[in-house]
Enzyme design. Sequence first.
Site, PDB file in Angstrom:
ATOM      1  N   HIS A  72     -13.558  -2.554 -39.097  1.00 29.00           N
ATOM      2  CA  HIS A  72     -12.733  -1.392 -38.998  1.00 29.00           C
ATOM      3  C   HIS A  72     -13.488  -0.074 -39.487  1.00 29.00           C
ATOM      4  O   HIS A  72     -14.139  -0.216 -40.307  1.00 29.00           O
ATOM      5  CB  HIS A  72     -11.480  -1.456 -39.507  1.00 29.00           C
ATOM      6  CG  HIS A  72     -11.483  -1.593 -41.016  1.00 29.00           C
ATOM      7  ND1 HIS A  72     -11.006  -0.814 -41.950  1.00 29.00           N
ATOM      8  CD2 HIS A  72     -10.976  -2.950 -41.684  1.00 29.00           C
ATOM      9  CE1 HIS A  72     -11.209  -1.437 -43.094  1.00 29.00           C
ATOM     10  NE2 HIS A  72     -10.985  -2.679 -43.049  1.00 29.00           N
ATOM     11  N   ASP A  74     -11.679   2.662 -40.313  1.00 29.39           N
ATOM     12  CA  ASP A  74     -10.692   3.567 -41.203  1.00 29.39           C
ATOM     13  C   ASP A  74     -10.782   3.217 -42.592  1.00 29.39           C
ATOM     14  O   ASP A  74     -11.145   2.048 -43.083  1.00 29.39           O
ATOM     15  CB  ASP A  74      -9.353   3.459 -40.767  1.00 29.39           C
ATOM     16  CG  ASP A  74      -8.933   2.224 -40.539  1.00 29.39           C
ATOM     17  OD1 ASP A  74      -9.635   1.246 -40.240  1.00 29.39           O
ATOM     18  OD2 ASP A  74      -7.574   1.725 -40.937  1.00 29.39           O
ATOM     19  N   ASP A 105     -15.003  -1.539 -48.466  1.00 32.92           N
ATOM     20  CA  ASP A 105     -14.041  -1.778 -47.333  1.00 32.92           C
ATOM     21  C   ASP A 105     -13.871  -0.790 -46.408  1.00 32.92           C
ATOM     22  O   ASP A 105     -13.135   0.365 -46.523  1.00 32.92           O
ATOM     23  CB  ASP A 105     -12.383  -2.096 -47.735  1.00 32.92           C
ATOM     24  CG  ASP A 105     -11.342  -2.393 -46.938  1.00 32.92           C
ATOM     25  OD1 ASP A 105     -11.863  -3.042 -45.943  1.00 32.92           O
ATOM     26  OD2 ASP A 105     -10.386  -2.478 -47.412  1.00 32.92           O
ATOM     27  N   GLU A 139      -7.238  -0.356 -38.790  1.00 37.60           N
ATOM     28  CA  GLU A 139      -6.952  -1.412 -39.468  1.00 37.60           C
ATOM     29  C   GLU A 139      -5.981  -1.384 -40.430  1.00 37.60           C
ATOM     30  O   GLU A 139      -5.081  -2.537 -40.601  1.00 37.60           O
ATOM     31  CB  GLU A 139      -8.148  -2.364 -39.551  1.00 37.60           C
ATOM     32  CG  GLU A 139      -8.148  -3.729 -40.036  1.00 37.60           C
ATOM     33  CD  GLU A 139      -7.661  -3.882 -41.581  1.00 37.60           C
ATOM     34  OE1 GLU A 139      -7.496  -5.009 -41.930  1.00 37.60           O
ATOM     35  OE2 GLU A 139      -7.812  -3.205 -42.514  1.00 37.60           O
ATOM     36  N   GLU A 140      -6.146  -0.647 -41.329  1.00 40.65           N
ATOM     37  CA  GLU A 140      -5.372  -0.341 -42.597  1.00 40.65           C
ATOM     38  C   GLU A 140      -3.647  -0.087 -42.132  1.00 40.65           C
ATOM     39  O   GLU A 140      -3.007  -0.041 -43.196  1.00 40.65           O
ATOM     40  CB  GLU A 140      -5.960   0.390 -43.234  1.00 40.65           C
ATOM     41  CG  GLU A 140      -7.253   0.181 -43.599  1.00 40.65           C
ATOM     42  CD  GLU A 140      -7.394  -0.921 -44.975  1.00 40.65           C
ATOM     43  OE1 GLU A 140      -6.529  -1.752 -45.385  1.00 40.65           O
ATOM     44  OE2 GLU A 140      -8.662  -1.260 -45.242  1.00 40.65           O
ATOM     45  N   GLU A 165     -15.524  -7.982 -43.191  1.00 36.90           N
ATOM     46  CA  GLU A 165     -14.503  -7.639 -44.375  1.00 36.90           C
ATOM     47  C   GLU A 165     -15.243  -8.160 -45.747  1.00 36.90           C
ATOM     48  O   GLU A 165     -15.903  -9.327 -45.662  1.00 36.90           O
ATOM     49  CB  GLU A 165     -13.290  -7.931 -44.249  1.00 36.90           C
ATOM     50  CG  GLU A 165     -12.457  -7.366 -43.173  1.00 36.90           C
ATOM     51  CD  GLU A 165     -11.619  -6.021 -43.745  1.00 36.90           C
ATOM     52  OE1 GLU A 165     -11.905  -5.424 -44.622  1.00 36.90           O
ATOM     53  OE2 GLU A 165     -10.624  -5.782 -42.643  1.00 36.90           O
TER      54      GLU A 165
HETATM   55 ZN    ZN Z   1     -10.610  -3.954 -44.859  1.00 38.85          ZN
END
Ligand code: ZN
Length: 382
Positions: A72, A74, A105, A139-140, A165
Amino acid sequence: MKRFTEEEKLQILADLIAIKSVNENEIEVANYLKDLFAEYGIESKIVPVTKTRVNLVAEIGSGSPVIGISGHMDVVSAGDESEWKSDPFVMTERNGNLYGRGTNDMKSGLVNLALTMIELKANNELKNGTVRFMATTGEEVGGAGSKKLYEEGYMDDVDYLWVAEPSPETIIYSHKGSLNFRITSLGEAAHSSMPNHGYNAINPIMKYLLELDEKLNNDPRSNEVLGKLVMSTTILNAGNQVNSVPEKAVAEINVRTIAEFDNDEVIALFKETAEKYNQEGSKIEVKVTMSLPSVFTTGKSDMVELTKELGKKHLNLDIKVEGSPGVTDASNLLRGKDKNFPFMMYGPGETKMAHKTDEYVRKDYYLAFFDIYRELILGLTK
Ligand SMILES: [Zn+2]
């Protein structure tokens, strides 16, 4: 032979960290990667999700197997930036670690995937199969980007999926689902000296929440890898004056689900229970604000076996293979796949650093993952 230098690898990661892709700003990351791919003759496609949010898909090779690689774009908010030892959006190296929001992350994993693909293409190293890079948005905040990719068929022909991840020590092959509710209880305001002139919105919502809490958290069903479902009421707002009967109470709830007690069943239970209270005169409304199913795969595949070997070789770690309570984009990407589908979450960083102040990725791990990912792709497409 094209290999990015260490300096280039660090610069590209620093460039991405400098892009504040906190909610709704992932498009700048997508454009950066699109330009980078274009420089090396890889066409990529922006896949719009909402007016402001996009995914990016790029592909090399042709035919099967199709290897899906995903991350991801974001990041979560940096929080109070003054709490950071260095500017969260200026990547900074200290003691062998790379600090900055998103280093862990998961922009390091994202750059690992992108540059690995560019090198494979530039060197014509991929002899068989297809590698499909899928960078997601949001994603978050509920996985809107991965849902779009699933709906548009980008996963239909995929034979392997890994999500980069942060989890360098453990291959995650199953994880719980995540389900959010907003519950609103409506009453009627009155002075607290004459509560019978109104209807207190707090009382029914308290009973409702406790009834569900007891039912869900005491349910005996358990997944062999992930354990039991858990429910938490996390936000409760009601009332504004001590001598007024409140007319509205709003609660938010998060449930971590398992295949044996899944999202649909939990949603039905929340609705039925509200119906029961409403027949007794309450006004409880149930709104599902996010629903990501759990992911359950066997964890037995040539991909997992090879990854264990590569982790030993490049990180000198005995890689564990486990389930996880956290969710990833795989909740959406693996919709409709069976438990034998080869899936893993495996990438540089440290799971415990996600979303924290002074987030970092180990520089040696970040650099090692270029080799791990390249050898993994080549091993699966021999
Ligand atoms: Zn993540």
